[in-house]
Design a protein around this motif. Structure first.
Motif, short mmCIF file in Angstrom:
data_model
loop_
_atom_site.label_atom_id
_atom_site.label_comp_id
_atom_site.label_asym_id
_atom_site.label_seq_id
_atom_site.Cartn_x
_atom_site.Cartn_y
_atom_site.Cartn_z
N GLY A 112 -0.16 -10.41 14.96
CA GLY A 112 -0.52 -11.72 15.48
C GLY A 112 -0.84 -12.72 14.38
N HIS A 113 -0.85 -12.26 13.15
CA HIS A 113 -1.14 -13.14 12.01
C HIS A 113 0.17 -13.42 11.30
N ILE A 114 0.62 -14.66 11.36
CA ILE A 114 1.92 -15.05 10.81
C ILE A 114 2.03 -14.78 9.31
N GLY A 115 0.91 -14.74 8.61
CA GLY A 115 0.93 -14.46 7.19
C GLY A 115 1.37 -13.03 6.85
N ASN A 116 1.32 -12.14 7.84
CA ASN A 116 1.76 -10.75 7.62
C ASN A 116 3.27 -10.57 7.75
N PHE A 117 3.96 -11.55 8.31
CA PHE A 117 5.40 -11.39 8.56
C PHE A 117 6.20 -11.06 7.31
N PRO A 118 5.99 -11.76 6.18
CA PRO A 118 6.78 -11.41 4.98
C PRO A 118 6.52 -9.98 4.51
N ARG A 168 11.27 2.60 7.92
CA ARG A 168 12.39 3.25 8.62
C ARG A 168 12.84 4.51 7.89
N GLU A 169 12.88 4.44 6.58
CA GLU A 169 13.28 5.60 5.78
C GLU A 169 12.27 6.73 5.91
N ALA A 170 11.00 6.38 5.98
CA ALA A 170 9.93 7.38 6.06
C ALA A 170 9.99 8.20 7.35
N VAL A 171 10.47 7.61 8.43
CA VAL A 171 10.51 8.31 9.72
C VAL A 171 11.92 8.71 10.12
N LEU A 172 12.83 8.64 9.19
CA LEU A 172 14.25 8.88 9.42
C LEU A 172 14.51 10.02 10.41
N GLY A 173 15.12 9.67 11.53
CA GLY A 173 15.51 10.65 12.52
C GLY A 173 14.41 11.11 13.45
N ARG A 174 13.16 10.85 13.12
CA ARG A 174 12.05 11.31 13.97
C ARG A 174 11.54 10.23 14.89
N SER A 175 11.80 8.99 14.51
CA SER A 175 11.29 7.85 15.29
C SER A 175 12.07 6.61 14.89
N GLU A 176 11.85 5.53 15.60
CA GLU A 176 12.45 4.25 15.25
C GLU A 176 11.33 3.27 14.96
N VAL A 177 11.52 2.42 13.97
CA VAL A 177 10.53 1.42 13.62
C VAL A 177 11.19 0.05 13.66
N ASP A 178 10.60 -0.84 14.41
CA ASP A 178 11.04 -2.23 14.46
C ASP A 178 9.83 -3.10 14.20
N ALA A 179 10.08 -4.29 13.68
CA ALA A 179 8.98 -5.22 13.42
C ALA A 179 9.43 -6.62 13.77
N PHE A 180 8.55 -7.38 14.36
CA PHE A 180 8.81 -8.79 14.66
C PHE A 180 8.40 -9.58 13.44
N VAL A 181 9.38 -10.23 12.79
CA VAL A 181 9.10 -10.90 11.51
C VAL A 181 9.64 -12.33 11.45
N ASP A 238 9.26 -6.97 4.34
CA ASP A 238 9.48 -6.28 3.08
C ASP A 238 9.34 -4.76 3.24
N MET A 239 8.38 -4.30 4.01
CA MET A 239 8.13 -2.87 4.12
C MET A 239 8.99 -2.19 5.19
N LEU A 240 9.66 -2.95 6.04
CA LEU A 240 10.42 -2.37 7.15
C LEU A 240 11.46 -1.33 6.69
N PRO A 241 12.28 -1.60 5.68
CA PRO A 241 13.23 -0.56 5.26
C PRO A 241 12.55 0.74 4.81
N ARG A 242 11.42 0.63 4.12
CA ARG A 242 10.70 1.83 3.66
C ARG A 242 10.09 2.59 4.84
#
Length: 66
Positions: free
Chosen positions: A4-10, A20-33, A14-18
């Motif tokens: 809910g804090h717009i300052g966290n979006f960047p 997703r890689e960390a949970v590869l195949g076990r879960s899905e990670v999405d982020a509203f950015v 930035d961390m979204l690819p990492r």
């Protein structure tokens, strides 16, 4: 993920690819950015809430919570 804090979006973007890689195949990670969509959406949600309140015959308080 949603912040809910717009300052966290960047940082989320930035961390979204990492994440997703960390949970590869076990879960899905999405982020509203998308800060522009978030800012534009805030007005839409208020309009929807006001419309609903009017149909119920009640009012939305415009007083600060604190």
């Amino acid at each position: 993920m949603f912040s809910g804090h717009i300052g966290n979006f960047p940082f989320l973007k930035d961390m979204l690819p990492r994440l997703r890689e960390a949970v590869l195949g076990r879960s899905e990670v999405d982020a509203f950015v998308d800060p522009e969509a978030w800012l534009n959406g805030a007005g839409r949600w208020r309009t929807l809430a006001e419309t609903q309140r009017k149909s119920e015959g009640t009012q939305i308080s415009r007083k600060p919570l604190l």
